[in-house]
Design an enzyme around this catalytic site. Sequence first.
Site, short mmCIF file in Angstrom:
data_model
loop_
_atom_site.label_atom_id
_atom_site.label_comp_id
_atom_site.label_asym_id
_atom_site.label_seq_id
_atom_site.Cartn_x
_atom_site.Cartn_y
_atom_site.Cartn_z
N HIS A 102 0.83 -1.20 0.00
CA HIS A 102 0.00 0.00 0.00
C HIS A 102 0.87 1.26 0.00
O HIS A 102 2.02 1.25 0.47
CB HIS A 102 -0.96 -0.02 1.20
CG HIS A 102 -2.05 -1.04 1.03
ND1 HIS A 102 -3.14 -1.13 1.86
CD2 HIS A 102 -2.22 -2.01 0.09
CE1 HIS A 102 -3.94 -2.10 1.44
NE2 HIS A 102 -3.39 -2.66 0.38
N GLU A 104 0.80 3.92 1.73
CA GLU A 104 1.23 4.40 3.06
C GLU A 104 2.43 3.61 3.54
O GLU A 104 3.41 4.19 4.04
CB GLU A 104 0.08 4.25 4.07
CG GLU A 104 -1.19 5.06 3.73
CD GLU A 104 -2.18 4.33 2.81
OE1 GLU A 104 -1.76 3.47 2.02
OE2 GLU A 104 -3.38 4.66 2.88
N CYS A 128 -6.64 1.95 4.71
CA CYS A 128 -7.28 0.72 5.21
C CYS A 128 -6.85 0.49 6.67
O CYS A 128 -6.01 1.23 7.20
CB CYS A 128 -6.88 -0.47 4.33
SG CYS A 128 -5.17 -0.99 4.60
N CYS A 131 -3.03 -0.03 7.13
CA CYS A 131 -2.29 1.23 7.05
C CYS A 131 -2.57 2.09 8.28
O CYS A 131 -1.69 2.80 8.77
CB CYS A 131 -2.62 1.97 5.77
SG CYS A 131 -1.99 1.11 4.31
#
Length: 196
Positions: A102, A104, A128, A131
């Site tokens: 992801h 992040e 999410c 993260c």
Amino acid sequence: MSGKQISNFSPADDGDRVRSETACRKREDYLEWPDYFMAVAVLTAQRSKDPNTQVGACIVNPENKIVGIGYNGMPIGCSDDLMPWGKTAPNELDTKYPYVCHAELNAFVNKNSADVKGCRIYVTLFPCNECAKLIIQAGIKEVVFVSDKNHDKSEVKAAKRLFDLTGITYTKFTPKRRQLVVDFESLNSDNQKQFD
Ligand SMILES: O=c1ccn([C@H]2C[C@H](O)[C@@H](COP(=O)(O)O)O2)c(=O)[nH]1
Ligand SMILES: [Zn+2]
């Protein structure tokens, strides 16, 4: 001493006068910090190979210095051409989800500062739950997001619950400008030179 002196200046026409006076004052239409940081996140997202959702993240410290940027992509060493990019398949292992890093996560891994405590994170998509955990553990204090398109998914509901419990603020980004255009061509035009 910077800028042109305008006293004793005889402009050839009114256009010259306006231009010379403008050159002596600071620009007023400069990009403000929030728009700048979110634009960095949006631009960074353009590096993503995900055909459906490109995500960008930009971590900023309290001195308004960018300390990390990232986008969603396959792990280092896993070829973008060999990994699956689909959302569905008879076998979940043939979708992107178990593999993609992801945005992040990548922003944290790429950070150029040991400490991100008290920082803000600008993200193009609401984080999410995984993260969110990273954001909490790293000491980030504020999340600024653009899209909340997954608001009805449990990953995002859990992320919000975690942020609420830990006092991390999350704010929908409201841009000052509606649009920001990157125009490479204009950098070559003579207009750039008129105040040199
Ligand atoms: O917190 C998050 C959540 C998702 N992403 C990435 C992971 C995927 O590459 C896409 C989501 O794809 P969909 O097709 O919209 O399901 O977004 C992320 O970077 N950060
Ligand atoms: Zn995530």
